[in-house]
Design a protein around this motif. Structure first.
Motif, PDB file in Angstrom:
ATOM      1  N   THR A  42     -55.074 -23.439-103.400  1.00  0.00           N
ATOM      2  CA  THR A  42     -56.083 -24.153-102.634  1.00  0.00           C
ATOM      3  C   THR A  42     -56.366 -25.493-103.289  1.00  0.00           C
ATOM      4  O   THR A  42     -56.065 -25.712-104.452  1.00  0.00           O
ATOM      5  N   VAL A  43     -56.978 -26.404-102.561  1.00  0.00           N
ATOM      6  CA  VAL A  43     -57.272 -27.739-103.057  1.00  0.00           C
ATOM      7  C   VAL A  43     -58.243 -27.689-104.233  1.00  0.00           C
ATOM      8  O   VAL A  43     -58.170 -28.509-105.135  1.00  0.00           O
ATOM      9  N   ARG A  44     -59.131 -26.674-104.241  1.00  0.00           N
ATOM     10  CA  ARG A  44     -60.155 -26.638-105.279  1.00  0.00           C
ATOM     11  C   ARG A  44     -59.602 -26.216-106.642  1.00  0.00           C
ATOM     12  O   ARG A  44     -60.290 -26.274-107.635  1.00  0.00           O
ATOM     13  N   ASN A  45     -58.356 -25.795-106.701  1.00  0.00           N
ATOM     14  CA  ASN A  45     -57.762 -25.405-107.972  1.00  0.00           C
ATOM     15  C   ASN A  45     -57.111 -26.602-108.649  1.00  0.00           C
ATOM     16  O   ASN A  45     -56.175 -27.178-108.102  1.00  0.00           O
ATOM     17  N   PRO A  46     -57.588 -27.019-109.830  1.00  0.00           N
ATOM     18  CA  PRO A  46     -56.958 -28.142-110.530  1.00  0.00           C
ATOM     19  C   PRO A  46     -55.597 -27.779-111.092  1.00  0.00           C
ATOM     20  O   PRO A  46     -54.782 -28.637-111.354  1.00  0.00           O
ATOM     21  N   GLY A  47     -55.339 -26.500-111.295  1.00  0.00           N
ATOM     22  CA  GLY A  47     -54.063 -26.079-111.840  1.00  0.00           C
ATOM     23  C   GLY A  47     -54.158 -24.681-112.416  1.00  0.00           C
ATOM     24  O   GLY A  47     -55.241 -24.111-112.538  1.00  0.00           O
ATOM     25  N   TYR A  48     -53.017 -24.128-112.752  1.00  0.00           N
ATOM     26  CA  TYR A  48     -52.937 -22.796-113.336  1.00  0.00           C
ATOM     27  C   TYR A  48     -52.322 -22.900-114.719  1.00  0.00           C
ATOM     28  O   TYR A  48     -51.334 -23.611-114.919  1.00  0.00           O
ATOM     29  N   LYS A  49     -52.905 -22.202-115.670  1.00  0.00           N
ATOM     30  CA  LYS A  49     -52.457 -22.273-117.055  1.00  0.00           C
ATOM     31  C   LYS A  49     -51.697 -21.000-117.404  1.00  0.00           C
ATOM     32  O   LYS A  49     -52.107 -19.893-117.052  1.00  0.00           O
ATOM     33  N   TRP A  50     -50.588 -21.172-118.139  1.00  0.00           N
ATOM     34  CA  TRP A  50     -49.715 -20.061-118.495  1.00  0.00           C
ATOM     35  C   TRP A  50     -49.455 -20.053-119.987  1.00  0.00           C
ATOM     36  O   TRP A  50     -49.205 -21.097-120.594  1.00  0.00           O
ATOM     37  N   ARG A  51     -49.513 -18.875-120.578  1.00  0.00           N
ATOM     38  CA  ARG A  51     -49.330 -18.720-122.025  1.00  0.00           C
ATOM     39  C   ARG A  51     -47.938 -18.157-122.309  1.00  0.00           C
ATOM     40  O   ARG A  51     -47.489 -17.186-121.673  1.00  0.00           O
ATOM     41  N   LEU A  52     -47.242 -18.759-123.260  1.00  0.00           N
ATOM     42  CA  LEU A  52     -45.920 -18.313-123.686  1.00  0.00           C
ATOM     43  C   LEU A  52     -45.987 -17.800-125.119  1.00  0.00           C
ATOM     44  O   LEU A  52     -46.694 -18.372-125.949  1.00  0.00           O
ATOM     45  N   VAL A  53     -45.264 -16.734-125.416  1.00  0.00           N
ATOM     46  CA  VAL A  53     -45.012 -16.307-126.791  1.00  0.00           C
ATOM     47  C   VAL A  53     -43.525 -16.507-127.023  1.00  0.00           C
ATOM     48  O   VAL A  53     -42.695 -15.938-126.300  1.00  0.00           O
ATOM     49  N   ILE A  54     -43.187 -17.329-128.010  1.00  0.00           N
ATOM     50  CA  ILE A  54     -41.814 -17.783-128.189  1.00  0.00           C
ATOM     51  C   ILE A  54     -41.301 -17.408-129.582  1.00  0.00           C
ATOM     52  O   ILE A  54     -42.015 -17.558-130.578  1.00  0.00           O
ATOM     53  N   ALA A  55     -40.072 -16.922-129.634  1.00  0.00           N
ATOM     54  CA  ALA A  55     -39.392 -16.656-130.897  1.00  0.00           C
ATOM     55  C   ALA A  55     -38.202 -17.607-131.002  1.00  0.00           C
ATOM     56  O   ALA A  55     -37.541 -17.889-130.001  1.00  0.00           O
ATOM     57  N   TYR A  56     -37.947 -18.103-132.216  1.00  0.00           N
ATOM     58  CA  TYR A  56     -36.788 -18.975-132.384  1.00  0.00           C
ATOM     59  C   TYR A  56     -36.278 -18.982-133.820  1.00  0.00           C
ATOM     60  O   TYR A  56     -37.015 -18.753-134.768  1.00  0.00           O
TER      61      TYR A  56
END
Length: 329
Positions: A42-56
């Motif tokens: 929807t327009v009222r959502n500025p964005g969605y945040k996603w969390r990553l767990v990364i191994a390297y």
């Protein structure tokens, strides 16, 4: 109370700003080139945040922080995210929790990125990212994150391990992940010395000059510093509220000299009191980077609550054989 980032199953609170209205809950057509489906926000959502767990495995990289040449972990992860999400780098705003140095490894690096759209499942994007990433970088988890979550600034503590292979002959299978000490180390005095680091201290004497213009707070809290013996392998485990540039490697370097019985354990509080990096340089230089690994990062419970209206955490998926392909006899 703080929790490691991989904690799952926390009850979801009502978070209206993340909900998608029922009139807009219409999935886009599945694109054959896209491994995931997108829900229109929807327009009222500025964005969605996603969390990553990364191994390297950091052997062939110039650390985490973005730069194109030589390649860094952040640069490689961003390139994959750009291909999968079809977004620009400035829109993704990928941020890592720890700016690990060149040659340093990670099992639990945490990062977050932003999209203007929601996902109905994270398994597709998870598989797509790992399909694009080189084999020495893997996304272990993807989960939705509340807007207040920040991979770096929300961290309550970080845990690093430093491995030392203490034998006359180096194990070739440990050569990329453990420092080789041919000196027989006195682990008893190393344990005594490590305890001097525990508590709240000004660690200016154990920090190299920062590579940027920011002046970090030199006062950090070390919650534990353990020296664990596993045969020829010594594992130094340190957990702290945060660490200055090369602080862990500098602390390890001093413990190595103490373990060689070149200097006594009580040199640690003496060097701490000086708050002078030049004082530490009289005794030890930084330990090699390849023995160091960022193991995990802990956050407050509320920062790990999954927002309502968003998909479940993806830990990857297994493939199953749907039918027997062998003929019956």
């Amino acid at each position: 109370m703080s929790y490691a980032v991989s904690v799952a199953g926390v009850p979801s609170p009502l978070y209206p700003n993340w909900c998608i209205s029922s009139t807009n809950n219409i999935p886009s057509p599945l694109n054959a080139e896209d491994p995931h489906r997108i829900l229109k926000a929807t327009v009222r959502n500025p964005g969605y945040k996603w969390r990553l767990v990364i191994a390297y495995d950091g052997t062939h990289y110039a650390g985490w922080q973005f730069q194109q040449s030589p390649p860094t972990i952040q640069c490689i992860v961003e390139q994959s995210l750009i291909r999968v999400t079809k977004l620009e780098r400035k829109d993704l705003q990928l941020v890592g929790a720890s700016r690990t140095d060149a040659g340093v490894h990670a099992w639990g690096q945490v990062a977050h990125f932003i999209t203007p759209f929601n996902y109905d499942t994270l398994e597709g994007i998870h598989a797509a990212l790992n399909g694009l990433l080189p084999s020495d970088i893997r996304v272990r988890e993807i989960s939705p994150a509340v807007p207040d979550f920040h991979a770096r600034f929300s961290a309550k503590s970080k845990i690093y391990h430093y491995k030392i292979y203490n034998d006359a002959i180096m194990d070739p299978f440990q050569r990329h992940y453990a420092y080789h000490s041919t000196y027989k180390l006195n682990t008893a005095v190393m344990k005594v010395a490590a305890k001097h680091f525990i508590g709240r201290h000004d660690f200016s004497a154990f920090a190299n000059a920062s590579r940027n213009n920011r002046i970090p707070d030199p006062v950090k809290t070390i919650f534990r510093f353990d020296v664990i013996e596993m045969g020829a392998l010594l594992q130094l485990e340190v957990e702290g509220s945060g660490f200055l540039y090369r602080q862990v490697r500098n602390m390890v370097a001093l413990l190595l000299h103490i373990g060689k019985e070149a200097i006594p354990p009580d040199v640690v509080p003496m060097i701490l009191a000086t708050r002078d990096r030049k004082e530490l340089a009289k005794y030890a230089l930084s330990a090699q980077p390849h023995g160091l690994c960022l193991v995990s990062i802990k956050y407050n419970e509320e920062h790990l609550w999954p927002p309502s209206g968003c998909p479940k955490t993806s830990f990857g998926r297994h493939h199953n054989i749907s039918k027997c392909k062998l003929p019956f006899y």
